[in-house]
Design a protein around this motif. Sequence first.
Motif, PDB file in Angstrom:
ATOM      1  N   ASN A  67       0.817  -1.206   0.000  1.00 52.08           N
ATOM      2  CA  ASN A  67       0.000   0.000   0.000  1.00 52.08           C
ATOM      3  C   ASN A  67       0.854   1.260   0.000  1.00 52.08           C
ATOM      4  O   ASN A  67       0.455   2.289  -0.551  1.00 52.08           O
ATOM      5  CB  ASN A  67      -0.946   0.003   1.198  1.00 52.08           C
ATOM      6  N   SER A  69       0.917  -8.401  -3.963  1.00 53.57           N
ATOM      7  CA  SER A  69      -0.105  -7.700  -3.187  1.00 53.57           C
ATOM      8  C   SER A  69      -0.477  -6.367  -3.832  1.00 53.57           C
ATOM      9  O   SER A  69      -1.653  -6.001  -3.915  1.00 53.57           O
ATOM     10  CB  SER A  69       0.390  -7.477  -1.752  1.00 53.57           C
ATOM     11  N   ILE A  80      -2.870  -6.662  -6.801  1.00 52.12           N
ATOM     12  CA  ILE A  80      -4.262  -6.954  -6.450  1.00 52.12           C
ATOM     13  C   ILE A  80      -5.061  -5.669  -6.244  1.00 52.12           C
ATOM     14  O   ILE A  80      -6.211  -5.556  -6.683  1.00 52.12           O
ATOM     15  CB  ILE A  80      -4.310  -7.826  -5.173  1.00 52.12           C
ATOM     16  N   TYR A  81      -4.435  -4.686  -5.592  1.00 52.12           N
ATOM     17  CA  TYR A  81      -5.163  -3.464  -5.216  1.00 52.12           C
ATOM     18  C   TYR A  81      -4.879  -2.279  -6.148  1.00 52.12           C
ATOM     19  O   TYR A  81      -5.346  -1.180  -5.893  1.00 52.12           O
ATOM     20  CB  TYR A  81      -4.813  -3.087  -3.768  1.00 52.12           C
ATOM     21  N   TRP A 103      -7.784   0.179  -7.397  1.00 54.85           N
ATOM     22  CA  TRP A 103      -8.214   1.231  -6.468  1.00 54.85           C
ATOM     23  C   TRP A 103      -7.278   2.443  -6.553  1.00 54.85           C
ATOM     24  O   TRP A 103      -7.742   3.588  -6.596  1.00 54.85           O
ATOM     25  CB  TRP A 103      -8.218   0.703  -5.036  1.00 54.85           C
ATOM     26  N   ALA A 137     -14.688  -6.324   3.916  1.00 54.59           N
ATOM     27  CA  ALA A 137     -13.942  -6.626   2.684  1.00 54.59           C
ATOM     28  C   ALA A 137     -12.434  -6.568   2.849  1.00 54.59           C
ATOM     29  O   ALA A 137     -11.709  -6.545   1.841  1.00 54.59           O
ATOM     30  CB  ALA A 137     -14.393  -5.676   1.575  1.00 54.59           C
ATOM     31  N   THR A 175      -8.657  -5.585   2.917  1.00 56.40           N
ATOM     32  CA  THR A 175      -7.887  -4.501   2.322  1.00 56.40           C
ATOM     33  C   THR A 175      -8.650  -3.828   1.188  1.00 56.40           C
ATOM     34  O   THR A 175      -8.490  -2.627   0.947  1.00 56.40           O
ATOM     35  CB  THR A 175      -6.530  -5.024   1.818  1.00 56.40           C
ATOM     36  N   HIS A 176      -9.497  -4.564   0.475  1.00 60.58           N
ATOM     37  CA  HIS A 176     -10.352  -3.934  -0.540  1.00 60.58           C
ATOM     38  C   HIS A 176     -11.284  -2.920   0.124  1.00 60.58           C
ATOM     39  O   HIS A 176     -11.535  -1.834  -0.416  1.00 60.58           O
ATOM     40  CB  HIS A 176     -11.177  -4.989  -1.286  1.00 60.58           C
ATOM     41  N   TRP A 236      -9.320   0.263   0.877  1.00 60.16           N
ATOM     42  CA  TRP A 236      -9.154   1.121  -0.289  1.00 60.16           C
ATOM     43  C   TRP A 236     -10.463   1.797  -0.688  1.00 60.16           C
ATOM     44  O   TRP A 236     -10.473   2.958  -1.097  1.00 60.16           O
ATOM     45  CB  TRP A 236      -8.598   0.316  -1.471  1.00 60.16           C
ATOM     46  N   PHE A 237     -11.586   1.076  -0.557  1.00 58.70           N
ATOM     47  CA  PHE A 237     -12.881   1.684  -0.854  1.00 58.70           C
ATOM     48  C   PHE A 237     -13.112   2.895   0.046  1.00 58.70           C
ATOM     49  O   PHE A 237     -13.545   3.956  -0.417  1.00 58.70           O
ATOM     50  CB  PHE A 237     -14.009   0.658  -0.649  1.00 58.70           C
TER      51      PHE A 237
END
Length: 451
Positions: free
Chosen positions: A279, A354, A357-358, A361, A410, A412-413, A416-417
Amino acid sequence: MTATPAATESANAETRPAAIWRLAWPVILSNATVPLVGLVDTAIMGHLPDPAFIGGVALGGLIFSYVYWGFGFLRMATTGLAAQASGGGDVDELRAVLARALLIAALAGLICVGGGRWLADLALWLLSGTAAVEVQARLYFTIRVLAAPAALANTAVLGWLFGIRAMGGALIQQLTVNAANILFNLLFVFGLGLDVDGVAWASVAAQYLGLAVSILLLCHHLRRVGGGFDRSRILAAKPLTRLFKINLDIFIRTLAVISGTALFMDASAAAGTVVLAANAVLLNLQTLAAHGLDGFAHATESLVGRAIGARAPAQLAAAVRNSSVMALALGLTYFVAGSWIIAAFTTIDAVRASALIYLPWAAAAPVISVAAFQLDGIFIGATRSREMRDTMVLSLFAFWAALQVAGDLAGTHGLWFAYVLFLGLRGAALALYYPRVRALTAGEAAATRAT
């Protein structure tokens, strides 16, 4: 009051699309070098074997952000006040704005250095890093905080240069600081064999070099501006009271902005060192986008401030119209870039996986945040600090609430949301207050015509 042909032509020039570009491009270029320092910091640490180095720089940098960006009012308030004094043709007040900002910068910088260790203890007690990450974060911060007096003085000078629309001078200052920071990073880490401490010392050396350049720039522009420093005017009660009120509002607003990032990074740290490192990499993409968008915001600050100082609402409308379109285009450009950068940041496979995946976002964040950056520039130029304070605090509370729910549902998703929602709420809340800025210039212009 009837405008002269020269004044009319000058006002019309401010409304042309080219005006925002002339002011924005040097700032965009200089701003782009600011996140590059963070990108290089992260990339250098990402090529060391332990992800704790990335996490340590991320958390240590976050603590310093509370110190440095917490005093961001030195830049923002100075820009708005200097632009209004410039637009009104008050040269002595223009100099007084600079002097007041530098006095506050000197005092605040010395306080930060004196309380550096205490600040580190408090911050690391609040954050959720592992023991290994905390060791690196403490080392990074306690060294980097030594740059606070120079960094805050440079911030004040930068705000004043923006206010007088000396964008070339601002470019020189920022390029010097950030290019030197990158070069010192490479020298101290790869040349001298240091790690987190090398990155921190690079920031200290670069800020004091930048201070020397700032002094030279001020000598040049003060000669061009003319006028003189008047101690009684600098210390006059009314402008000082107004300055402290604006500064307090922006201080609270900036703490709310930083706290949003702190909540995000704290939740990332609680999810583990790999998620924190991933992140931190992705947040650098948003930081890069944010500084690009800030180029338009800074240009807007100057135009809006001059529009109010010169009582010219047409300039305000043009600044908003032109910069909004161009800022949105820039945000969309950032949206399509990203995945190839991750590989350049780190060689640690788990962190790369990792981050991928994100990545969607992080790619969406610049587009969602366009309105927030643009409206920030408008409200700073208008010195409407109370609205900035109130909307940011409300947005932070909404982010915190969303984080509690989405993070549990959710992972880590959800984190980020909530963060992207925070960016969107910042712009939406300020948009509700935008008519007040338009009414301010329209009312002053009407009053001027009546006289």
